[in-house]
Design a protein around this motif. Structure first.
Motif, short mmCIF file in Angstrom:
data_model
loop_
_atom_site.label_atom_id
_atom_site.label_comp_id
_atom_site.label_asym_id
_atom_site.label_seq_id
_atom_site.Cartn_x
_atom_site.Cartn_y
_atom_site.Cartn_z
N PHE A 178 0.83 -1.06 0.20
CA PHE A 178 0.08 0.57 0.27
C PHE A 178 0.82 1.16 -0.32
CE2 PHE A 178 -1.99 3.23 1.91
CZ PHE A 178 -3.65 2.82 1.64
N GLN A 179 1.94 1.02 1.00
CA GLN A 179 2.52 2.81 0.95
C GLN A 179 3.68 2.71 0.11
OE1 GLN A 179 3.05 5.06 3.45
NE2 GLN A 179 1.64 4.16 4.10
N ARG A 180 3.87 2.23 -1.21
CA ARG A 180 4.77 2.09 -1.97
C ARG A 180 4.33 2.41 -3.32
NH1 ARG A 180 9.50 -0.56 -2.29
NH2 ARG A 180 10.25 -2.57 -0.56
N VAL A 181 2.74 1.96 -2.94
CA VAL A 181 2.10 2.27 -4.51
C VAL A 181 1.50 4.14 -4.52
CG1 VAL A 181 0.14 1.87 -5.64
CG2 VAL A 181 1.55 0.08 -5.21
N LYS A 182 1.39 4.13 -3.06
CA LYS A 182 0.42 5.30 -2.84
C LYS A 182 1.87 6.66 -3.04
CE LYS A 182 -1.01 8.59 0.73
NZ LYS A 182 -1.89 8.29 2.11
N LYS A 183 3.47 6.09 -2.50
CA LYS A 183 4.91 7.07 -2.94
C LYS A 183 4.64 7.37 -4.70
CE LYS A 183 7.49 5.75 1.16
NZ LYS A 183 8.59 5.51 1.57
N ILE A 184 4.12 6.34 -5.18
CA ILE A 184 4.59 6.09 -6.74
C ILE A 184 3.08 7.06 -6.68
CG2 ILE A 184 4.24 5.31 -9.00
CD1 ILE A 184 5.66 2.84 -7.35
N THR A 185 1.72 7.13 -6.57
CA THR A 185 0.71 6.98 -7.24
C THR A 185 -0.32 8.50 -6.39
OG1 THR A 185 -1.55 6.20 -5.64
CG2 THR A 185 -0.81 5.16 -8.42
N GLY A 186 0.38 9.12 -5.07
CA GLY A 186 0.09 10.21 -5.12
C GLY A 186 -1.43 9.32 -4.38
N GLU A 187 -2.40 10.54 -3.89
CA GLU A 187 -3.53 10.98 -3.42
C GLU A 187 -4.84 10.18 -3.88
OE1 GLU A 187 -4.01 11.79 -0.90
OE2 GLU A 187 -2.78 12.63 -0.11
N GLY A 188 -4.01 10.33 -5.56
CA GLY A 188 -4.86 9.55 -6.55
C GLY A 188 -5.23 7.81 -6.47
N MET A 189 -5.74 7.73 -7.44
CA MET A 189 -6.16 6.29 -7.33
C MET A 189 -6.01 5.00 -6.49
SD MET A 189 -3.27 5.78 -11.03
CE MET A 189 -3.49 4.03 -11.72
N ILE A 190 -6.84 5.07 -5.47
CA ILE A 190 -7.23 5.44 -4.16
C ILE A 190 -7.36 3.67 -4.97
CG2 ILE A 190 -8.91 4.69 -2.26
CD1 ILE A 190 -9.31 7.90 -2.43
N TRP A 191 -8.37 3.35 -5.99
CA TRP A 191 -8.57 1.47 -5.82
C TRP A 191 -6.46 0.85 -6.21
CZ3 TRP A 191 -6.80 -0.21 -10.49
CH2 TRP A 191 -6.26 0.78 -11.48
N LEU A 192 -6.00 1.67 -6.95
CA LEU A 192 -4.53 0.87 -7.65
C LEU A 192 -4.47 0.41 -5.70
CD1 LEU A 192 -3.09 -0.43 -9.52
CD2 LEU A 192 -2.23 1.65 -9.42
N ARG A 193 -3.69 1.13 -4.79
CA ARG A 193 -3.55 0.91 -3.34
C ARG A 193 -3.98 0.08 -2.44
NH1 ARG A 193 -4.11 6.82 -3.73
NH2 ARG A 193 -5.36 6.91 -2.08
N ALA A 194 -5.42 0.11 -2.70
CA ALA A 194 -5.94 -0.39 -1.62
C ALA A 194 -6.64 -1.98 -2.53
CB ALA A 194 -7.57 0.48 -1.32
N THR A 195 -7.08 -1.63 -3.34
CA THR A 195 -6.79 -3.22 -4.03
C THR A 195 -6.10 -3.45 -4.28
OG1 THR A 195 -9.27 -2.34 -5.33
CG2 THR A 195 -8.25 -4.05 -5.88
N GLY A 196 -5.41 -3.64 -4.87
CA GLY A 196 -3.48 -3.87 -5.49
C GLY A 196 -2.85 -4.10 -4.29
N SER A 197 -2.35 -3.49 -3.27
CA SER A 197 -2.26 -4.29 -1.51
C SER A 197 -3.49 -5.31 -1.09
CB SER A 197 -2.25 -3.16 -0.74
OG SER A 197 -3.15 -2.59 -0.28
N THR A 198 -4.08 -5.55 -1.69
CA THR A 198 -5.26 -6.14 -0.98
C THR A 198 -4.70 -8.11 -1.19
OG1 THR A 198 -7.04 -4.50 -0.20
CG2 THR A 198 -7.82 -7.79 -0.20
N LEU A 199 -5.16 -7.56 -2.82
CA LEU A 199 -5.00 -9.18 -3.71
C LEU A 199 -3.88 -9.64 -3.45
CD1 LEU A 199 -6.50 -7.79 -7.57
CD2 LEU A 199 -7.49 -9.14 -5.61
#
Length: 269
Positions: free
Chosen positions: A174-195
């Protein structure tokens, strides 16, 4: 002037999210002893497919899977606003409380039942046929209690290790994806980390509980793990709108300035 700590909205939110997080995780462990048929629950025939040489597979799942998706949604929400430290605190607290819960269940199992209790579910007001039916279904209340709650040590250990490993992986991804995407693309960091975390979780629990603890074959562990992961994958995707809805409610509750500051601090920490 001294203020009550509960007057702080961020503190109240953490307590609410943390309470649901802990409650869902412990309930998932306790009700997870039941295996249900997903297909029959929605009134369709079992799929009966094959994987890794294991035939007649269908979606027979532990009841705990009903609650674990909510745990991982809560993980991502807490990670978003309180960072790694907040999720780790709740994860370790939950693991300790799960151990405590099973210890209390173990004590409860070994307490001597009152003389009347093992047959207390068979009311004398029932007809003889109804009493006979109850005895055929649950003859001894105490024996049923022991059977339902007396999960094997390997299952408990596997579930606990899988939970902690899954949480650690979820936090990091989650944290790695958020550092890349910033505040946007909540679905990517949340769903991606869960998967990613659920993929690891699905196999860790089976490997410890059944490959090590019950001598299942590796093929069976892999087949059941894939079946479980397919369900978790679909649930993670389907729950994405819920994640956005809860984000909206949290932002409305905290206010945009407070929410933005909390998310920035969470990422920095």
């Amino acid at each position: 002037m001294q203020h009550n700590v509960l007057e702080n909205k961020a503190t109240r939110l953490f307590i609410m999210l943390g309470g649901f997080f802990v409650a869902n995780a412990i309930l998932a462990e306790l009700i997870g002893v039941k295996i249900f048929s997903l297909e029959r629950s929605v009134d369709i025939a079992p799929l009966n497919f094959s994987l890794f040489g294991i035939s007649e597979l269908s979606f027979n799942l532990t009841t705990g899977v009903l609650l674990w998706p909510f745990v991982f949604v809560l993980t991502d929400l807490i990670n978003e606003y309180y960072g790694k430290r907040g999720v780790r605190l709740l994860s370790y607290l939950t693991a300790g409380l799960i151990v405590y819960a099973f210890a209390m269940v173990f004590v409860g199992i070994h307490l001597a039942p009152a003389d009347f209790w093992p047959q207390s579910h068979i009311s004398p007001d029932l007809t003889p046929n109804e009493q006979a039916l109850l005895r055929s279904q649950v003859g001894d209340y105490d024996a049923a209690f022991r059977l339902v709650f007396g999960q094997g040590l390997w299952i408990i250990l596997g579930s606990l290790v899988a939970f902690l490993v899954g949480q650690i992986i979820d936090i990091s991804v989650f944290q790695r994806v958020k550092k890349i995407t910033g505040e946007g693309m909540i679905w990517l960091r949340a769903t991606g980390s869960t998967l990613v975390s659920q993929f690891i979780d699905s196999f860790v629990v089976l490997f410890i509980a059944f490959y090590i603890g019950a001598d299942w074959s590796l093929q069976l562990v892999l087949a059941i793990g894939v079946v479980n992961y397919i369900y978790k994958f679909l649930m993670a995707v389907l729950m994405t709108p819920l994640l956005y809805a809860v984000h909206f409610l949290i932002e409305s509750y905290l206010g945009s300035d407070t929410a933005s500051a909390m998310k920035h601090k969470a990422l920095q920490n």
